[in-house]
Design a protein around this motif. Structure first.
Motif, PDB file in Angstrom:
ATOM      1  N   GLU A  23       0.829  -1.206   0.000  1.00 30.43           N
ATOM      2  CA  GLU A  23       0.000   0.000   0.000  1.00 30.43           C
ATOM      3  C   GLU A  23       0.860   1.251   0.000  1.00 30.43           C
ATOM      4  N   ILE A  24       1.944   1.253   0.790  1.00 27.59           N
ATOM      5  CA  ILE A  24       2.746   2.470   0.943  1.00 27.59           C
ATOM      6  C   ILE A  24       3.493   2.808  -0.339  1.00 27.59           C
ATOM      7  N   PHE A  25       3.907   1.797  -1.117  1.00 28.61           N
ATOM      8  CA  PHE A  25       4.590   2.085  -2.380  1.00 28.61           C
ATOM      9  C   PHE A  25       3.613   2.656  -3.407  1.00 28.61           C
ATOM     10  N   TYR A  26       2.391   2.141  -3.411  1.00 30.43           N
ATOM     11  CA  TYR A  26       1.391   2.718  -4.318  1.00 30.43           C
ATOM     12  C   TYR A  26       1.059   4.149  -3.912  1.00 30.43           C
ATOM     13  N   LEU A  27       0.749   4.353  -2.630  1.00 34.07           N
ATOM     14  CA  LEU A  27       0.379   5.685  -2.173  1.00 34.07           C
ATOM     15  C   LEU A  27       1.556   6.648  -2.262  1.00 34.07           C
ATOM     16  N   GLY A  28       2.783   6.137  -2.054  1.00 33.16           N
ATOM     17  CA  GLY A  28       3.948   6.990  -2.185  1.00 33.16           C
ATOM     18  C   GLY A  28       4.078   7.557  -3.584  1.00 33.16           C
ATOM     19  N   MET A  29       3.849   6.727  -4.581  1.00 37.10           N
ATOM     20  CA  MET A  29       3.889   7.205  -5.960  1.00 37.10           C
ATOM     21  C   MET A  29       2.720   8.135  -6.256  1.00 37.10           C
ATOM     22  N   SER A 160       0.355  -1.888  15.303  1.00 36.96           N
ATOM     23  CA  SER A 160       1.603  -1.162  15.495  1.00 36.96           C
ATOM     24  C   SER A 160       2.686  -1.684  14.559  1.00 36.96           C
ATOM     25  N   ILE A 161       2.808  -3.012  14.468  1.00 40.85           N
ATOM     26  CA  ILE A 161       3.791  -3.607  13.554  1.00 40.85           C
ATOM     27  C   ILE A 161       3.451  -3.267  12.110  1.00 40.85           C
ATOM     28  N   ASN A 162       2.171  -3.282  11.782  1.00 40.74           N
ATOM     29  CA  ASN A 162       1.732  -2.897  10.443  1.00 40.74           C
ATOM     30  C   ASN A 162       2.180  -1.470  10.133  1.00 40.74           C
ATOM     31  N   ALA A 163       1.988  -0.573  11.096  1.00 42.22           N
ATOM     32  CA  ALA A 163       2.380   0.826  10.905  1.00 42.22           C
ATOM     33  C   ALA A 163       3.890   0.972  10.782  1.00 42.22           C
ATOM     34  N   ILE A 164       4.640   0.206  11.576  1.00 40.65           N
ATOM     35  CA  ILE A 164       6.102   0.282  11.523  1.00 40.65           C
ATOM     36  C   ILE A 164       6.603  -0.088  10.133  1.00 40.65           C
ATOM     37  N   PHE A 165       6.089  -1.190   9.577  1.00 36.24           N
ATOM     38  CA  PHE A 165       6.493  -1.585   8.226  1.00 36.24           C
ATOM     39  C   PHE A 165       6.132  -0.504   7.222  1.00 36.24           C
ATOM     40  N   GLY A 166       4.923   0.034   7.345  1.00 31.46           N
ATOM     41  CA  GLY A 166       4.494   1.053   6.400  1.00 31.46           C
ATOM     42  C   GLY A 166       5.366   2.292   6.444  1.00 31.46           C
ATOM     43  N   ALA A 168       8.406   2.716   7.893  1.00 35.64           N
ATOM     44  CA  ALA A 168       9.826   2.466   7.637  1.00 35.64           C
ATOM     45  C   ALA A 168      10.094   2.315   6.138  1.00 35.64           C
ATOM     46  N   MET A 169       9.258   1.536   5.464  1.00 29.32           N
ATOM     47  CA  MET A 169       9.454   1.358   4.023  1.00 29.32           C
ATOM     48  C   MET A 169       9.047   2.609   3.262  1.00 29.32           C
ATOM     49  N   GLY A 170       8.079   3.358   3.794  1.00 31.63           N
ATOM     50  CA  GLY A 170       7.735   4.627   3.173  1.00 31.63           C
ATOM     51  C   GLY A 170       8.907   5.590   3.211  1.00 31.63           C
ATOM     52  N   ALA A 171       9.637   5.584   4.333  1.00 33.95           N
ATOM     53  CA  ALA A 171      10.816   6.438   4.454  1.00 33.95           C
ATOM     54  C   ALA A 171      11.897   6.010   3.467  1.00 33.95           C
ATOM     55  N   LEU A 172      12.118   4.698   3.350  1.00 36.90           N
ATOM     56  CA  LEU A 172      13.112   4.196   2.412  1.00 36.90           C
ATOM     57  C   LEU A 172      12.720   4.528   0.978  1.00 36.90           C
ATOM     58  N   PHE A 173      11.429   4.398   0.677  1.00 32.95           N
ATOM     59  CA  PHE A 173      10.954   4.731  -0.664  1.00 32.95           C
ATOM     60  C   PHE A 173      11.191   6.206  -0.970  1.00 32.95           C
ATOM     61  N   ALA A 174      10.820   7.082  -0.022  1.00 38.35           N
ATOM     62  CA  ALA A 174      10.984   8.520  -0.247  1.00 38.35           C
ATOM     63  C   ALA A 174      12.454   8.882  -0.425  1.00 38.35           C
ATOM     64  N   PHE A 175      13.322   8.308   0.412  1.00 33.86           N
ATOM     65  CA  PHE A 175      14.748   8.613   0.319  1.00 33.86           C
ATOM     66  C   PHE A 175      15.309   8.160  -1.032  1.00 33.86           C
ATOM     67  N   ARG A 297      14.945  14.364  -0.084  1.00 28.50           N
ATOM     68  CA  ARG A 297      15.155  12.944   0.237  1.00 28.50           C
ATOM     69  C   ARG A 297      15.343  12.705   1.734  1.00 28.50           C
ATOM     70  N   TRP A 298      15.870  13.694   2.461  1.00 27.90           N
ATOM     71  CA  TRP A 298      16.176  13.493   3.870  1.00 27.90           C
ATOM     72  C   TRP A 298      14.937  13.475   4.751  1.00 27.90           C
ATOM     73  N   PHE A 299      13.833  14.027   4.262  1.00 33.55           N
ATOM     74  CA  PHE A 299      12.631  14.076   5.094  1.00 33.55           C
ATOM     75  C   PHE A 299      12.187  12.674   5.494  1.00 33.55           C
ATOM     76  N   GLY A 300      12.043  11.801   4.506  1.00 32.86           N
ATOM     77  CA  GLY A 300      11.581  10.455   4.803  1.00 32.86           C
ATOM     78  C   GLY A 300      12.555   9.673   5.660  1.00 32.86           C
ATOM     79  N   LEU A 301      13.855   9.826   5.374  1.00 31.08           N
ATOM     80  CA  LEU A 301      14.853   9.049   6.105  1.00 31.08           C
ATOM     81  C   LEU A 301      14.903   9.452   7.582  1.00 31.08           C
ATOM     82  N   PHE A 302      14.937  10.746   7.845  1.00 27.86           N
ATOM     83  CA  PHE A 302      15.023  11.199   9.238  1.00 27.86           C
ATOM     84  C   PHE A 302      13.688  11.072   9.967  1.00 27.86           C
ATOM     85  N   ALA A 303      12.588  11.070   9.201  1.00 30.68           N
ATOM     86  CA  ALA A 303      11.282  10.938   9.838  1.00 30.68           C
ATOM     87  C   ALA A 303      10.961   9.499  10.216  1.00 30.68           C
TER      88      ALA A 303
END
Length: 506
Positions: A23-29, A160-166, A168-175, A297-303
């Motif tokens: 979901e996060i990769f689709y919404l990220g795009m 909570s685990i669902n949110a963490i994956f979303g 964390a990977m959203g941050a990696l995607f944005a970076f 790019r730093w917003f997602g990584l540091f967030a």
């Protein structure tokens, strides 16, 4: 129907959480790049972009509760939810790819007259397909989460685990998107140097990567949770076949639940603000703060640490203070953080765009914002699960799909309105020109962009807090519902008639 209450294996929680990556990769795009790509890269009017998104999300909003009811009633050897998890990612990936790849002849010809109409129709059609596909996945996925466990704290930990994956990977995607795929500058048709995210040719590798990740993540989540199917609720074989009257009665019945109605009211105003924020953010970063992709790019990584901290803290705080105080506190913090830097700039209290401390200040504020969003997201999903238990006491039915999808209906209708209003504001209030170059805009245009992206957006978000504050399903009340459901299960196992719900409890 009964739902599992056992403590879930950690691996099940992990596989469930992996599904959030799709979901996060689709919404990220879609949420990050659709506006800047279609408006500044290929020249479609912001108003038409807003209308296209609104139309697609309205179709999607209607499909959500239909999918919820269908999912609740689906019978197969793979259970109620998993068949959809296996099917959905294929049309989703195809539609996402085509959204960012309109025919080259249209983009090369210049987006005027008939080309505007063609690009608009293309965006509407494939956005509708993509939103239907994400519904086919996300409604059964969230319903599965509500169904896996009834335990108050275990449900919090699962989401909570669902949110963490979303996050964390959203941050990696944005970076990766801003720091690698869209990094650097290019020369536009007028010979001026522009950030690479304003170049339509830069998006192809990024889109293909996003499609690959969402396919793999959703299928992995489906395979990893498949062993739980035998423990989950099954639809009543004697219930009537799905029909439109049953569908409408189910929706109205869900809204009769007072706590659910307040959650829906909060979702409506919060998602209007979300639609405004999603549309404005990339324009604000590009033209208001004049950031380049290497900065963004730093917003997602540091967030990411803030988001993970919020997801981890939410179950702990809810165990100590209950759900409502945590949610209301998180929302108030979110309202402040989402608009504070823009408001301070409008008041002349932020450093200039060439200051070395501007970017760290913006990143720090964004970390606070993602912490509050993560905190609130876990709380809301957990509250929905509790309301579903309350509804089962009152009606005798488990309707996770209906309750999660009806919330999505209102949320998507509201966020579509937010996107539309934002697009119209960019065209009529801000008057943002095509092919705008950062640093070359009139000061009045920049000021108007700040006003609509700051105080106006923040006020709409604040209204949602008034609704969420009326939710009163406490832990003590929820424990009473679980005790009642366990008693019914005991009576059913003993082959005793199961009496109707106790009105005093429901």
């Amino acid at each position: 129907m009964t739902a599992a209450r056992d403590i879930l294996p950690f691996r099940t929680k992990v596989f469930f959480g992996v599904g959030a990556i799709g979901e996060i990769f689709y919404l990220g795009m879609f949420n990050t790049f659709i506006g800047i790509y279609y408006n500044q890269a290929i020249g479609l009017s912001n108003s038409l972009i807003g209308i296209a998104i609104m139309l697609a999300l309205l179709v999607d909003a209607v499909s959500d509760p239909v999918m919820g009811v269908v999912s609740d009633r689906w019978r197969s050897r793979l259970g109620r939810r998993h068949p959809f998890l296996f099917v959905a990612p294929v049309p989703l990936a195809i539609a996402l790819y085509l959204i960012f790849n309109p025919p080259a002849a249209w983009t090369a010809a210049g987006a005027e007259g008939a080309v505007q109409t063609l690009l608009f129709a293309w965006l509407v059609f494939f956005t509708v397909i993509s939103r239907l596909a994400i519904t086919l996945y996300i409604v059964p996925h969230l319903a599965l989460g509500g169904e896996l466990t009834r335990d108050h704290n275990e449900r919090s930990r699962l989401f909570s685990i669902n949110a963490i994956f979303g996050y964390a990977m959203g941050a990696l995607f944005a970076f990766s998107a801003w720091g690698y795929f869209l990094a650097g500058t290019t020369i536009n048709a007028e010979g001026m140097e522009i950030p690479r995210h304003l170049d339509p040719d830069a998006y192809m590798p990024l889109v293909l990567t996003a499609c690959g990740f969402l396919l793999g993540a959703i299928w992995l989540s489906a395979i990893g949770t498949l062993n739980q199917v035998s423990r989950l609720s099954q639809p009543d074989p004697d219930q009537p076949r799905f029909s439109l009257p049953i569908f409408y009665r189910s929706i109205l019945g869900a809204l009769k639940n007072r706590n659910y109605a307040f959650l829906i009211g909060g979702v409506f105003f919060f998602m209007i603000a979300t639609g405004l924020y999603e549309t404005f953010t990339v324009f604000v970063n590009t033209y208001f703060w004049e950031l380049v992709p290497e900065d963004i790019r730093w917003f997602g990584l540091f967030a990411a640490p803030g988001a993970v901290a919020g997801a981890l803290a939410s179950p702990v705080l809810m165990r100590r203070f209950d759900r409502r105080p945590v949610l209301v506190g998180a929302l108030l913090l979110m309202v402040v953080a989402s608009q504070l830097p823009v408001d301070l700039r409008l008041l002349g209290l932020m450093p200039s765009n060439d200051s070395l401390i501007l970017l760290p200040l913006l990143i720090g504020n964004f970390c606070v914002l993602t912490f509050s969003i993560s905190l609130a997201a876990v709380a809301i999903l957990s509250m929905l699960g509790d309301v579903i238990d309350q509804n089962e006491v009152a009606t005798g039915e488990r309707q996770e799909g209906l309750f999660y999808s009806a919330r999505a209906l209102v949320g998507k209708a509201a966020v579509s309105l937010g996107h539309l209003v934002a697009g119209v504001m960019l065209d009529i209030v801000v008057v943002l020109p095509f092919d705008a170059v950062p640093g070359e805009l009139d000061a009045d245009i920049v000021f108007r962009l700040g006003v609509v992206a700051g105080p106006i957006m923040g006020f709409v978000a604040l209204v949602s807090v008034l609704f969420y504050a009326r939710y009163d399903l406490t832990r003590k009340k929820h424990d009473a519902f679980i005790a009642e459901l366990d008693a019914r299960k005991t009576r059913a196992d003993a082959a005793e008639p199961v009496p109707g719900g106790d009105p005093a409890i429901a």
